[in-house]
Design an enzyme around this catalytic site. Structure first.
Site, PDB file in Angstrom:
ATOM      1  N   LYS A 149       3.687 -10.774  -8.918  1.00  0.00           N
ATOM      2  CA  LYS A 149       2.886 -11.286  -7.322  1.00  0.00           C
ATOM      3  C   LYS A 149       1.570  -9.579  -7.852  1.00  0.00           C
ATOM      4  CE  LYS A 149       6.173 -11.944  -3.853  1.00  0.00           C
ATOM      5  NZ  LYS A 149       7.011 -11.732  -2.258  1.00  0.00           N
ATOM      6  N   GLU A 191      12.555   1.205  -4.218  1.00  0.00           N
ATOM      7  CA  GLU A 191      12.908   0.121  -4.548  1.00  0.00           C
ATOM      8  C   GLU A 191      14.000  -0.368  -6.022  1.00  0.00           C
ATOM      9  OE1 GLU A 191      10.399  -2.408  -3.343  1.00  0.00           O
ATOM     10  OE2 GLU A 191       8.410  -1.779  -3.280  1.00  0.00           O
ATOM     11  N   GLU A 242       8.448 -18.102  -4.282  1.00  0.00           N
ATOM     12  CA  GLU A 242       8.910 -17.637  -3.434  1.00  0.00           C
ATOM     13  C   GLU A 242       9.495 -19.166  -2.371  1.00  0.00           C
ATOM     14  OE1 GLU A 242       8.480 -13.404  -2.135  1.00  0.00           O
ATOM     15  OE2 GLU A 242       8.028 -14.461  -0.052  1.00  0.00           O
ATOM     16  N   ARG A 246      13.451 -16.053  -3.705  1.00  0.00           N
ATOM     17  CA  ARG A 246      12.917 -14.493  -4.013  1.00  0.00           C
ATOM     18  C   ARG A 246      12.440 -13.288  -2.837  1.00  0.00           C
ATOM     19  NH1 ARG A 246       7.986 -13.382  -8.026  1.00  0.00           N
ATOM     20  NH2 ARG A 246       7.075 -11.580  -7.640  1.00  0.00           N
ATOM     21  N   HIS A 253      10.843  -5.103   3.248  1.00  0.00           N
ATOM     22  CA  HIS A 253       9.116  -5.095   3.887  1.00  0.00           C
ATOM     23  C   HIS A 253       9.077  -5.950   5.138  1.00  0.00           C
ATOM     24  CE1 HIS A 253      10.459  -4.665  -0.164  1.00  0.00           C
ATOM     25  NE2 HIS A 253       8.293  -4.549  -0.047  1.00  0.00           N
ATOM     26  N   HIS A 257       5.931  -3.154   6.359  1.00  0.00           N
ATOM     27  CA  HIS A 257       3.930  -3.611   5.950  1.00  0.00           C
ATOM     28  C   HIS A 257       3.623  -3.097   6.848  1.00  0.00           C
ATOM     29  CE1 HIS A 257       4.319  -6.673   1.647  1.00  0.00           C
ATOM     30  NE2 HIS A 257       4.330  -5.606   1.700  1.00  0.00           N
TER      31      HIS A 257
HETATM   32  N1  NAD Z   1       3.712  -6.944  -6.611  1.00  0.00           N
HETATM   33  C1  NAD Z   1       4.647  -6.908  -7.137  1.00  0.00           C
HETATM   34  O1  NAD Z   1       6.271  -7.529  -6.709  1.00  0.00           O
HETATM   35  C2  NAD Z   1       4.977  -5.170  -6.325  1.00  0.00           C
HETATM   36  C3  NAD Z   1       5.886  -5.051  -5.693  1.00  0.00           C
HETATM   37  C4  NAD Z   1       6.070  -3.391  -5.415  1.00  0.00           C
HETATM   38  C5  NAD Z   1       5.588  -2.903  -5.628  1.00  0.00           C
HETATM   39  N2  NAD Z   1       3.775  -3.687  -5.156  1.00  0.00           N
HETATM   40  C6  NAD Z   1       2.554  -2.628  -5.153  1.00  0.00           C
HETATM   41  O2  NAD Z   1       2.513  -1.010  -5.458  1.00  0.00           O
HETATM   42  C7  NAD Z   1       2.073  -0.790  -4.865  1.00  0.00           C
HETATM   43  C8  NAD Z   1       2.940   0.832  -4.304  1.00  0.00           C
HETATM   44  O3  NAD Z   1       3.159   0.887  -5.861  1.00  0.00           O
HETATM   45  P1  NAD Z   1       3.295   2.539  -6.656  1.00  0.00           P
HETATM   46  O4  NAD Z   1       4.068   3.115  -5.598  1.00  0.00           O
HETATM   47  O5  NAD Z   1       2.778   2.761  -7.973  1.00  0.00           O
HETATM   48  O6  NAD Z   1       1.609   3.267  -5.980  1.00  0.00           O
HETATM   49  P2  NAD Z   1       0.382   3.402  -7.001  1.00  0.00           P
HETATM   50  O7  NAD Z   1      -0.347   2.765  -7.356  1.00  0.00           O
HETATM   51  O8  NAD Z   1      -0.410   4.007  -5.965  1.00  0.00           O
HETATM   52  O9  NAD Z   1       0.853   5.007  -7.909  1.00  0.00           O
HETATM   53  C9  NAD Z   1       1.931   5.993  -7.169  1.00  0.00           C
HETATM   54  C10 NAD Z   1       0.348   7.142  -7.216  1.00  0.00           C
HETATM   55  O10 NAD Z   1       1.098   8.207  -8.576  1.00  0.00           O
HETATM   56  C11 NAD Z   1      -0.144   8.031  -9.258  1.00  0.00           C
HETATM   57  N3  NAD Z   1       1.015   8.742 -11.138  1.00  0.00           N
HETATM   58  C12 NAD Z   1       1.107   6.711 -10.974  1.00  0.00           C
HETATM   59  N4  NAD Z   1       1.621   7.051 -12.264  1.00  0.00           N
HETATM   60  C13 NAD Z   1       1.407   7.760 -12.742  1.00  0.00           C
HETATM   61  C14 NAD Z   1       1.874   9.080 -13.970  1.00  0.00           C
HETATM   62  N5  NAD Z   1       2.925   8.619 -14.380  1.00  0.00           N
HETATM   63  N6  NAD Z   1       2.016  10.330 -13.893  1.00  0.00           N
HETATM   64  C15 NAD Z   1       1.013  10.778 -12.235  1.00  0.00           C
HETATM   65  N7  NAD Z   1       0.422  10.045 -11.720  1.00  0.00           N
HETATM   66  C16 NAD Z   1       0.505   8.926 -11.573  1.00  0.00           C
HETATM   67  C17 NAD Z   1      -0.979   6.789  -8.911  1.00  0.00           C
HETATM   68  O11 NAD Z   1      -2.254   7.955  -9.741  1.00  0.00           O
HETATM   69  C18 NAD Z   1      -1.315   7.392  -7.542  1.00  0.00           C
HETATM   70  O12 NAD Z   1      -1.709   8.539  -6.992  1.00  0.00           O
HETATM   71  C19 NAD Z   1       1.894  -1.625  -3.236  1.00  0.00           C
HETATM   72  O13 NAD Z   1       0.601  -1.661  -3.063  1.00  0.00           O
HETATM   73  C20 NAD Z   1       3.166  -2.623  -3.492  1.00  0.00           C
HETATM   74  O14 NAD Z   1       2.022  -3.366  -2.379  1.00  0.00           O
HETATM   75  C21 NAD Z   1       3.862  -4.326  -5.714  1.00  0.00           C
HETATM   76  O1  LIG Z   2       8.135  -9.119  -6.329  1.00  0.00           O
HETATM   77  C1  LIG Z   2       8.914  -9.594  -4.882  1.00  0.00           C
HETATM   78  O2  LIG Z   2       9.140 -10.604  -4.362  1.00  0.00           O
HETATM   79  C2  LIG Z   2       9.024  -8.872  -3.646  1.00  0.00           C
HETATM   80  O3  LIG Z   2       8.603  -9.219  -2.352  1.00  0.00           O
HETATM   81  C3  LIG Z   2       8.749  -6.967  -4.204  1.00  0.00           C
HETATM   82  C4  LIG Z   2       8.359  -6.102  -3.355  1.00  0.00           C
HETATM   83  O4  LIG Z   2       8.467  -5.048  -3.314  1.00  0.00           O
HETATM   84  C5  LIG Z   2       6.646  -6.438  -4.065  1.00  0.00           C
HETATM   85  O5  LIG Z   2       6.454  -5.060  -2.023  1.00  0.00           O
HETATM   86  C6  LIG Z   2       6.037  -7.071  -2.805  1.00  0.00           C
HETATM   87  O6  LIG Z   2       4.634  -6.587  -3.475  1.00  0.00           O
HETATM   88  C7  LIG Z   2       5.836  -8.381  -1.858  1.00  0.00           C
HETATM   89  O7  LIG Z   2       5.342  -9.027  -1.347  1.00  0.00           O
HETATM   90  P1  LIG Z   2       4.988  -9.783  -0.240  1.00  0.00           P
HETATM   91  O8  LIG Z   2       4.916 -11.252  -0.524  1.00  0.00           O
HETATM   92  O9  LIG Z   2       5.957  -9.475   0.863  1.00  0.00           O
HETATM   93  O10 LIG Z   2       3.545  -9.149   0.102  1.00  0.00           O
HETATM   94 ZN    ZN Z   3       7.731  -3.838  -2.009  1.00  0.00          ZN
END
Ligand code: NAD
Ligand SMILES: O=C(O)C(=O)C[C@@H](O)[C@H](O)[C@H](O)COP(=O)(O)O
Ligand code: ZN
Length: 371
Positions: A149, A191, A242, A246, A253, A257
Site C-alpha cells: 500500500k 501496529e 483488499e 485484508r 483505523h 484516520h
Molecule cells: N502502507 C502501509 O501499509 C502503512 C501501514 C501503516 C502505516 N502507514 C503509514 O505510515 C506512516 C507512519 O509511519 P511512521 O510512524 O514510521 O512515521 P514517520 O515516517 O513519520 O516516521 C516517524 C518519525 O521518526 C523519524 N525516524 C524514523 N526512523 C528513524 C530513525 N531510525 N532514527 C531517528 N528518527 C527516525 C522520522 O523522521 C519521523 O520524524 C503514516 O503515514 C501511515 O499512514 C502505512
Molecule cells: O496494509 C494494510 O492493509 C493496512 O491497512 C495497514 C494499516 O496499518 C495502514 O495504516 C494502511 O495504510 C491503512 O490503509 P488504508 O487503506 O486504510 O489507507
Molecule cells: Zn496503520
C-alpha cells in the site's frame, strides 16, 4: 554463520511480485552487496527525510559506495504532512532530474511516511519503477514496509490517493531503531499489538509478557518484528488488494484516520497513536453493541497505556472538531461501499471481524457518549 546472516527472513509469496523481508541488526551495512547481486548495473535514488538523513543515511551511502553502486539522495521534511501532492511532485521531478531509468531502483529509507510517498512515486514514474523498502521506524518495520500500500493524504482524508505497488525487497535493520525517539517507538508498538488483537490472542499475551524486553531492544524485539511481518505477509498473500480479509489490518483505523485528519496530520497525533485510540474505541464500540466483553476492552486499553500510548480522546492535546466533522471524515473511509460504512469490530482479544452496513447514527451516538 556469516557476519551478514539475517536474524529472520520472511517471504511474501505473491507470484511474480514475491519478495523477502530481511530482518537483521546490520541490514543497512550489508545493503550494498545484497542490492548489487539482485539488481546488476542499477543506479539508486534514495528518498529519505531530514531526521533519517542525519541518523541513518550515512550508513546506507557508505554501504552503497563500498559496493560501487551509484546513488542520488532526495531528502524531504519529516512528518505526516509530507505525504502530500506537493511532495509527491517534487520527489517525482527529482527522480527524473537524476535521470533514474525505469530499470533503476528507488530506495525508501525511513518510516511509513517515506515508504508511502516514495512507493507511490515509484509506482507512477515512467509508468512504474522498482523500489526497495529500508524501514527505519518500528511502525515501518512491523507494518508499512510490507504489503504494497502506497499513497498520500488528500484534503478529503487520509491515504485517499495511492496505488498498490509491492517492493522488490524489504531490509529491516534492527540497529536503526536505536536512534528512533521513544514516542515514535510507542506509536509503532500500536501496529505491532494490532496483529495480536486481530486474530492471535497468544501473540497479544506474549506481547504483554515481553513488552519491556521489546522496548529495551532485547531478543524479543527481533522476534516480535518477525512475527508481525509473518502475520502481515499471510494476510497480504491471501488478499493483496483488499477485496476481503485484508481489511482486518484496518482495525482501529476508521476512528484513527478521522482523528488524524481532525488534528491536521500534525504532531498532535501520530498515526500509531491514532490507531491505539482507534483500537480501544473499536473494542469499546463492540462492547457497547454487546459483541465483546468489556473486560477485554479494558485489558487492551491498559496494555496500550502501559506502552506509553494515548488511549482516549481526552489524551489528544487541544480541541477536537464536533462529532459531525469526525463522521464526515469517516464517510470518506476507503472501506465505505455503496454509501455504507464498514467497521472492523471484535468479539474479544484476537477475534476481530469485518462488519458491513454499520449504522452511522450508532457510531455518532457512541462518539458523543464517550466525549
Ligand atoms: N502502507 C502501509 O501499509 C502503512 C501501514 C501503516 C502505516 N502507514 C503509514 O505510515 C506512516 C507512519 O509511519 P511512521 O510512524 O514510521 O512515521 P514517520 O515516517 O513519520 O516516521 C516517524 C518519525 O521518526 C523519524 N525516524 C524514523 N526512523 C528513524 C530513525 N531510525 N532514527 C531517528 N528518527 C527516525 C522520522 O523522521 C519521523 O520524524 C503514516 O503515514 C501511515 O499512514 C502505512
Ligand atoms: O496494509 C494494510 O492493509 C493496512 O491497512 C495497514 C494499516 O496499518 C495502514 O495504516 C494502511 O495504510 C491503512 O490503509 P488504508 O487503506 O486504510 O489507507
Ligand atoms: Zn496503520
Amino acid at each position: 554463520m556469516s557476519e551478514h546472516t539475517p536474524l529472520h527472513t520472511v517471504h511474501v509469496p505473491l507470484g511474480d511480485r514475491a519478495y523477502d523481508i530481511v530482518i537483521a541488526p546490520d541490514a543497512i551495512q550489508s545493503a550494498g552487496p545484497r542490492l548489487a547481486a539482485m539488481f546488476p548495473g542499477a543506479r539508486y535514488g534514495i528518498v529519505t527525510d531530514e531526521n533519517v538523513a542525519k541518523a541513518q543515511l550515512p550508513r546506507l551511502t557508505a554501504s552503497l559506495d563500498a559496493a560501487g553502486l551509484g546513488h542520488t539522495e532526495i531528502v524531504v521534511s519529516a512528518g505526516e504532512a509530507t505525504k502530500s501532492w506537493t511532495n509527491l511532485q517534487s520527489v517525482v521531478e527529482a527522480i527524473m532530474a537524476a535521470r533514474l531509468e525505469r530499470t533503476d531502483i528507488l530506495i525508501a529509507l525511513g518510516g511509513g511516511v517515506i515508504g508511502d510517498l516514495a512507493g507511490f512515486a515509484a509506482s507512477i514514474v515512467r509508468r512504474g519503477m522498482d523500489f526497495v523498502q529500508i524501514p527505519t521506524s518500528l511502525l515501518a518495520q512491523v507494518d508499512s514496509s510490507v504489503g504494497g500500500k502506497t499513497g498520500i493524504n488528500s484534503a478529503h482524508g487520509k491515504n485517499l490517493v495511492g496505488a498498490f505497488h509491492q517492493p522488490r525487497l524489504v531490509l529491516a535493520d534492527l540497529s536503526a531503531l536505536q536512534t528512533l525517539p521513544p514516542r515514535q517507538f510507542a506509536a509503532g508498538y500500536a501496529e505491532l499489538a494490532k496483529y495480536g488483537l486481530i486474530d492471535d490472542e497468544e501473540l497479544f499475551f506474549w506481547l504483554e509478557a515481553n513488552y519491556r524486553d521489546i522496548e529495551a531492544g532485547g531478543p524479543a524485539r527481533g522476534e516480535a518484528i518477525a512475527r508481525a511481518c509473518a502475520a502481515k505477509a499471510r494476510v497480504v498473500a491471501a488478499d493483496e488488494k483488499e477485496t476481503g480479509d485484508r481489511a482486518l489490518l484496518n482495525l482501529g483505523h476508521t476512528f484513527g484516520h478521522a482523528l488524524e485528519k481532525a488534528t491536521g496530520y500534525s504532531d498532535r497525533l501520530l498515526h500509531g497513536e491514532g490507531v491505539a485510540i482507534g483500537m480501544v474505541l473499536a473494542y469499546r464500540f463492540s462492547a457497547k453493541l454487546g459483541l465483546a466483553p468489556s473486560q477485554d476492552a479494558g485489558r487492551v486499553q491498559a496494555h496500550l497505556k502501559n506502552a506509553g500510548l494515548p488511549t482516549t480522546l481526552a489524551d489528544i492535546s487541544g480541541d477536537l472538531p464536533p462529532t459531525q466533522m469526525l463522521m464526515d471524515a469517516i464517510a470518506q473511509d476507503k472501506k465505505v461501499s455503496r454509501g455504507q460504512l464498514t467497521f472492523i469490530l471484535t468479539r474479544g482479544i484476537g477475534k476481530a471481524f469485518i462488519e458491513k452496513n454499520i449504522d452511522p447514527e450508532a457510531v455518532a451516538t457512541f462518539l458523543e457518549d464517550i466525549r
